[in-house]
Motif scaffolding. Structure first.
Motif, PDB file in Angstrom:
ATOM      1  N   ALA A   1      48.262  -8.655 -91.720  1.00 25.97           N
ATOM      2  CA  ALA A   1      47.628  -7.455 -92.262  1.00 25.97           C
ATOM      3  C   ALA A   1      48.012  -7.243 -93.726  1.00 25.97           C
ATOM      4  CB  ALA A   1      48.021  -6.240 -91.427  1.00 25.97           C
ATOM      5  N   LEU A   2      49.287  -7.464 -94.038  1.00 26.40           N
ATOM      6  CA  LEU A   2      49.760  -7.308 -95.410  1.00 26.40           C
ATOM      7  C   LEU A   2      49.062  -8.291 -96.337  1.00 26.40           C
ATOM      8  CD1 LEU A   2      51.798  -6.142 -97.499  1.00 26.40           C
ATOM      9  CD2 LEU A   2      53.379  -7.949 -96.762  1.00 26.40           C
ATOM     10  N   MET A   3      49.011  -9.559 -95.932  1.00 26.51           N
ATOM     11  CA  MET A   3      48.380 -10.584 -96.758  1.00 26.51           C
ATOM     12  C   MET A   3      46.882 -10.321 -96.919  1.00 26.51           C
ATOM     13  SD  MET A   3      50.662 -12.754 -97.814  1.00 26.51           S
ATOM     14  CE  MET A   3      49.767 -14.255 -98.183  1.00 26.51           C
ATOM     15  N   SER A   4      46.221  -9.959 -95.833  1.00 27.60           N
ATOM     16  CA  SER A   4      44.778  -9.714 -95.882  1.00 27.60           C
ATOM     17  C   SER A   4      44.446  -8.566 -96.824  1.00 27.60           C
ATOM     18  CB  SER A   4      44.251  -9.409 -94.475  1.00 27.60           C
ATOM     19  OG  SER A   4      44.351 -10.543 -93.639  1.00 27.60           O
ATOM     20  N   GLY A   5      45.182  -7.475 -96.722  1.00 27.33           N
ATOM     21  CA  GLY A   5      44.939  -6.325 -97.579  1.00 27.33           C
ATOM     22  C   GLY A   5      45.239  -6.624 -99.041  1.00 27.33           C
ATOM     23  N   ALA A   6      46.317  -7.365 -99.282  1.00 27.31           N
ATOM     24  CA  ALA A   6      46.705  -7.678-100.660  1.00 27.31           C
ATOM     25  C   ALA A   6      45.635  -8.503-101.363  1.00 27.31           C
ATOM     26  CB  ALA A   6      48.043  -8.418-100.666  1.00 27.31           C
ATOM     27  N   PHE A   7      45.038  -9.468-100.647  1.00 25.32           N
ATOM     28  CA  PHE A   7      44.056 -10.339-101.278  1.00 25.32           C
ATOM     29  C   PHE A   7      42.643  -9.753-101.245  1.00 25.32           C
ATOM     30  CE2 PHE A   7      47.545 -13.295-100.884  1.00 25.32           C
ATOM     31  CZ  PHE A   7      47.464 -13.975-102.088  1.00 25.32           C
ATOM     32  N   PHE A   8      42.433  -8.686-100.470  1.00 24.49           N
ATOM     33  CA  PHE A   8      41.157  -7.964-100.549  1.00 24.49           C
ATOM     34  C   PHE A   8      40.979  -7.410-101.959  1.00 24.49           C
ATOM     35  CE2 PHE A   8      38.925  -3.913-100.625  1.00 24.49           C
ATOM     36  CZ  PHE A   8      37.718  -4.238-100.017  1.00 24.49           C
TER      37      PHE A   8
ATOM     38  N   PHE B   1      32.547 -24.757-104.056  1.00 28.94           N
ATOM     39  CA  PHE B   1      33.300 -24.270-102.902  1.00 28.94           C
ATOM     40  C   PHE B   1      34.526 -25.160-102.664  1.00 28.94           C
ATOM     41  CE2 PHE B   1      34.151 -24.122 -98.357  1.00 28.94           C
ATOM     42  CZ  PHE B   1      33.844 -22.832 -97.947  1.00 28.94           C
ATOM     43  N   VAL B   2      34.289 -26.467-102.583  1.00 29.65           N
ATOM     44  CA  VAL B   2      35.366 -27.421-102.292  1.00 29.65           C
ATOM     45  C   VAL B   2      36.322 -27.548-103.470  1.00 29.65           C
ATOM     46  CG1 VAL B   2      35.893 -29.834-101.775  1.00 29.65           C
ATOM     47  CG2 VAL B   2      33.968 -28.707-100.635  1.00 29.65           C
ATOM     48  N   LEU B   3      35.786 -27.582-104.696  1.00 29.53           N
ATOM     49  CA  LEU B   3      36.632 -27.712-105.886  1.00 29.53           C
ATOM     50  C   LEU B   3      37.636 -26.568-105.984  1.00 29.53           C
ATOM     51  CD1 LEU B   3      34.179 -28.874-108.700  1.00 29.53           C
ATOM     52  CD2 LEU B   3      36.161 -30.125-107.833  1.00 29.53           C
ATOM     53  N   THR B   4      37.201 -25.372-105.640  1.00 31.00           N
ATOM     54  CA  THR B   4      38.096 -24.218-105.724  1.00 31.00           C
ATOM     55  C   THR B   4      39.243 -24.351-104.732  1.00 31.00           C
ATOM     56  OG1 THR B   4      36.193 -22.846-106.336  1.00 31.00           O
ATOM     57  CG2 THR B   4      38.211 -21.704-105.690  1.00 31.00           C
ATOM     58  N   ILE B   5      38.931 -24.826-103.527  1.00 32.17           N
ATOM     59  CA  ILE B   5      39.982 -25.021-102.533  1.00 32.17           C
ATOM     60  C   ILE B   5      40.959 -26.102-102.990  1.00 32.17           C
ATOM     61  CG2 ILE B   5      40.467 -25.727-100.150  1.00 32.17           C
ATOM     62  CD1 ILE B   5      37.751 -24.567 -99.383  1.00 32.17           C
TER      63      ILE B   5
ATOM     64  N   THR C   1      40.709 -16.546-103.580  1.00 27.58           N
ATOM     65  CA  THR C   1      41.527 -15.519-102.943  1.00 27.58           C
ATOM     66  C   THR C   1      41.529 -15.651-101.422  1.00 27.58           C
ATOM     67  OG1 THR C   1      39.647 -13.980-102.983  1.00 27.58           O
ATOM     68  CG2 THR C   1      41.208 -13.862-104.813  1.00 27.58           C
ATOM     69  N   GLY C   2      40.455 -16.196-100.869  1.00 30.38           N
ATOM     70  CA  GLY C   2      40.368 -16.298 -99.415  1.00 30.38           C
ATOM     71  C   GLY C   2      41.179 -17.428 -98.831  1.00 30.38           C
ATOM     72  N   THR C   3      41.352 -18.518 -99.579  1.00 32.17           N
ATOM     73  CA  THR C   3      42.066 -19.672 -99.027  1.00 32.17           C
ATOM     74  C   THR C   3      43.466 -19.852 -99.584  1.00 32.17           C
ATOM     75  OG1 THR C   3      41.164 -21.214-100.690  1.00 32.17           O
ATOM     76  CG2 THR C   3      39.883 -20.875 -98.672  1.00 32.17           C
ATOM     77  N   ILE C   4      43.810 -19.174-100.674  1.00 31.44           N
ATOM     78  CA  ILE C   4      45.138 -19.371-101.264  1.00 31.44           C
ATOM     79  C   ILE C   4      46.237 -18.955-100.299  1.00 31.44           C
ATOM     80  CG2 ILE C   4      45.337 -17.081-102.343  1.00 31.44           C
ATOM     81  CD1 ILE C   4      46.409 -20.457-103.857  1.00 31.44           C
ATOM     82  N   MET C   5      45.966 -17.992 -99.420  1.00 34.07           N
ATOM     83  CA  MET C   5      46.993 -17.548 -98.479  1.00 34.07           C
ATOM     84  C   MET C   5      47.257 -18.564 -97.379  1.00 34.07           C
ATOM     85  SD  MET C   5      44.870 -14.499 -96.514  1.00 34.07           S
ATOM     86  CE  MET C   5      43.998 -13.875 -97.946  1.00 34.07           C
ATOM     87  N   PHE C   6      46.394 -19.578 -97.272  1.00 31.33           N
ATOM     88  CA  PHE C   6      46.606 -20.617 -96.276  1.00 31.33           C
ATOM     89  C   PHE C   6      47.308 -21.842 -96.861  1.00 31.33           C
ATOM     90  CE2 PHE C   6      43.075 -18.091 -94.709  1.00 31.33           C
ATOM     91  CZ  PHE C   6      43.475 -17.844 -93.402  1.00 31.33           C
TER      92      PHE C   6
ATOM     93  N   GLY D   1      41.120 -13.519 -95.171  1.00 35.65           N
ATOM     94  CA  GLY D   1      40.920 -14.824 -95.790  1.00 35.65           C
ATOM     95  C   GLY D   1      39.928 -15.660 -95.002  1.00 35.65           C
ATOM     96  N   MET D   2      40.059 -15.634 -93.676  1.00 33.84           N
ATOM     97  CA  MET D   2      39.098 -16.350 -92.826  1.00 33.84           C
ATOM     98  C   MET D   2      37.693 -15.798 -93.038  1.00 33.84           C
ATOM     99  SD  MET D   2      41.138 -16.402 -89.210  1.00 33.84           S
ATOM    100  CE  MET D   2      42.865 -16.888 -89.091  1.00 33.84           C
ATOM    101  N   GLY D   3      37.603 -14.465 -93.109  1.00 37.71           N
ATOM    102  CA  GLY D   3      36.297 -13.826 -93.284  1.00 37.71           C
ATOM    103  C   GLY D   3      35.631 -14.234 -94.578  1.00 37.71           C
ATOM    104  N   LEU D   4      36.387 -14.240 -95.689  1.00 39.17           N
ATOM    105  CA  LEU D   4      35.823 -14.632 -96.975  1.00 39.17           C
ATOM    106  C   LEU D   4      35.336 -16.083 -96.942  1.00 39.17           C
ATOM    107  CD1 LEU D   4      38.244 -13.037 -99.612  1.00 39.17           C
ATOM    108  CD2 LEU D   4      35.834 -12.491 -99.257  1.00 39.17           C
ATOM    109  N   PHE D   5      36.106 -16.948 -96.314  1.00 38.86           N
ATOM    110  CA  PHE D   5      35.728 -18.355 -96.219  1.00 38.86           C
ATOM    111  C   PHE D   5      34.402 -18.508 -95.478  1.00 38.86           C
ATOM    112  CE2 PHE D   5      35.569 -22.403 -94.024  1.00 38.86           C
ATOM    113  CZ  PHE D   5      36.003 -23.317 -94.973  1.00 38.86           C
ATOM    114  N   VAL D   6      34.304 -17.881 -94.300  1.00 41.88           N
ATOM    115  CA  VAL D   6      33.106 -18.017 -93.467  1.00 41.88           C
ATOM    116  C   VAL D   6      31.899 -17.336 -94.117  1.00 41.88           C
ATOM    117  CG1 VAL D   6      32.072 -17.425 -91.240  1.00 41.88           C
ATOM    118  CG2 VAL D   6      34.427 -18.252 -91.343  1.00 41.88           C
ATOM    119  N   VAL D   7      32.109 -16.134 -94.657  1.00 41.78           N
ATOM    120  CA  VAL D   7      31.004 -15.395 -95.277  1.00 41.78           C
ATOM    121  C   VAL D   7      30.418 -16.178 -96.451  1.00 41.78           C
ATOM    122  CG1 VAL D   7      30.457 -13.358 -96.667  1.00 41.78           C
ATOM    123  CG2 VAL D   7      31.714 -13.098 -94.535  1.00 41.78           C
TER     124      VAL D   7
END
Length: 471
Positions: free
Chosen positions: A160-167, A347-351, A394-399, A435-441
């Motif tokens: 929850a902390l990570m998700s909110g911070a990167f929102f 998309f891939v380059l950013t990851i 921002t969506g994948t950096i936390m992974f 982060g998962m949501g941003l990736f899928v969306v």
């Protein structure tokens, strides 16, 4: 410039071998169960060794390593981590966490909704301040132990902390990723923020639902009520400390300035109220080799993370000097013939940039010029390219388990005692729902064309019909 590039034996393959070594060593540590902030050093040192051995001029490789390690951001991150850890220790030592748990028990608040509350608070704070790291540092030391004390799952609270911070890192106009994504694409900040809200809110909606479902499925700790009976309410006065930090950050005070000022204020307040003894600030028995106190424990607990970050950024210096990013663009250019493939390439380059640079803003800065070239070939709107990059950054950096924000969250979780020494942040990653949501969306948006816009035709000098169609 080409003449300043660090050259390697074995050509392009040699330039990629340090990166391959780094990723291979990290994967090996994960598979063996040895992954830890104290063992990740080995992966960095192995990659550095490969870079120096393969470099045609080893001295230049060494200088690139030192240049990467000596960046100003290393000093800022190190100070922020140390000061955030000290605050976590301080709030726990003065009884604020226990007092809040007592208060929650007495008014009937369980741990079921604490992950959702943490996500919302962190999202609001990060949106207002534009910093994911600052939000983790400000919100984590308080909300993590309180949530766990009231019965919430530690890994869910971290999620929850990570998700909110990167929102907020994704949508805040003053966020470094927002600024980087807009300027690398020559777009207006207000326009990129306006056009990315739909993606961010859909991802946030998914996160809210998941935190409610998993939060309510968490059983409240049956011992919390018994523990709360023996806790004094005096610790609640320490709520002033995080309040001061939030006030200073909202006023635009530098993160390090705000943290060190708040810590000093908190220590004085703890001593004056009797909640903290002088030995609780710093204790040293040199003869017996025993040390303690919030200052010592806070600093000592963060040293492994700081050392790993220095080594990692030293490698990033080598990657930049070797022109690794340009080499990657040359490889992917043939794959960008259709609009959809062009966006998928961005998309891939950013990851890949996140993995190489260990930072979302650094990834955007490094690969932004490449993404602009790809977008321009297909007349894509700069806002569209900026939004793809920012959502993925921002969506994948936390992974990526060795990035500064992730390391900070791990350090705070360890320093506040909600997890044991054997815990690794990878265990919490299944709960990084935003982060998962941003990736899928964003993946759906690319595949379906949702939100895809092209440049103003008058400015671009082309008609809509001239825009390459998707194959």
């Amino acid at each position: 410039m080409e003449k300043d590039r660090l050259e390697f034996r074995l050509g392009s393959f040699g330039a990629f071998l340090p990166l391959i070594t780094l990723l291979g060593a990290i994967i090996a540590l994960v598979l063996t169960g040895w992954v830890h902030t104290k063992t990740l050093w080995i992966a960095c040192l192995a990659a550095m060794f490969v870079a120096i051995v393969l470099a045609k001029k080893p001295a230049e490789a060494s200088e690139a390593i030192l240049g990467g390690m000596s960046r100003r951001m290393v000093a800022i991150m190190a100070m922020a981590w140390i000061l955030a850890a000290i605050m976590g220790r301080l709030l726990r030592a003065t009884g604020l966490v226990d007092s809040l748990v007592m208060l929650g028990v007495n008014i009937g608040i369980g741990g079921g909704l604490l992950p959702l509350v943490t996500f919302i608070i962190a999202a609001l704070f990060s949106t207002a301040t534009g910093t994911s790291g600052g939000s983790i540092a400000a919100i984590g030391p308080l909300m993590l132990p309180v949530g766990v004390g009231l019965g919430a799952s530690p890994v869910l609270m971290i999620g929850a902390l990570m998700s909110g911070a990167f929102f907020g890192d994704n949508i805040a106009p003053i966020s470094d990723t927002t600024i980087a994504s807009a300027y690398t694409q020559e777009a207006e900040i207000k326009d990129v923020v306006r056009t990315r809200l739909k993606y961010a809110f859909v991802a946030a909606g998914f996160a809210v639902v998941m935190f409610i479902i998993f939060g309510l499925a968490t059983k409240t700790d049956p011992t919390a009520g018994a523990v709360a009976k023996d806790v004094s309410a005096l610790g609640l006065i320490m709520l002033i400390v995080p309040a001061v930090l939030i006030f200073l950050m909202f006023r635009g005070v530098h993160l390090v300035t705000a943290l060190i000022t708040t810590n000093a204020f908190g220590i004085v307040l703890g001593l004056v109220t009797g909640l903290l003894k002088p030995s609780g600030v710093l204790f040293a028995d040199v003869a017996a080799k025993k040390f303690g106190g919030v200052l010592y424990n806070g600093i000592n607990g963060m040293l492994p993370i700081i050392m790993f970050t220095m080594l990692l950024l030293g490698l990033v210096g080598v990657f930049e000097k070797a022109g690794l990013f340009d080499r990657i663009l040359n490889k992917v250019s043939p794959l960008t013939r259709s609009v959809r493939n062009a966006e998928l390439s961005i998309f891939v380059l950013t990851i890949v940039g996140n993995i190489i640079t260990a930072g979302s803003a650094r990834s955007i800065v490094a690969f932004g010029p490449m993404a602009k070239q790809i977008g321009d070939r297909h007349n894509l709107s700069p806002n569209r390219v900026a939004n793809i990059m920012d959502a993925l950054a921002t969506g994948t950096i936390m992974f990526v388990p060795y990035t500064p924000g992730v390391m900070l969250a791990l350090g705070i979780a360890l320093s506040t005692g909600i997890v044991g020494e054997g815990f690794h942040i990878i265990e919490a990653m299944p709960f990084f729902f935003h982060g998962m949501g941003l990736f899928v969306v964003m993946l759906i948006a690319i595949l379906t064309g949702w939100g895809r816009k092209f440049k103003d035709t008058a400015k671009a000098g082309v008609t809509d019909q001239a825009v390459p169609s998707e194959q």
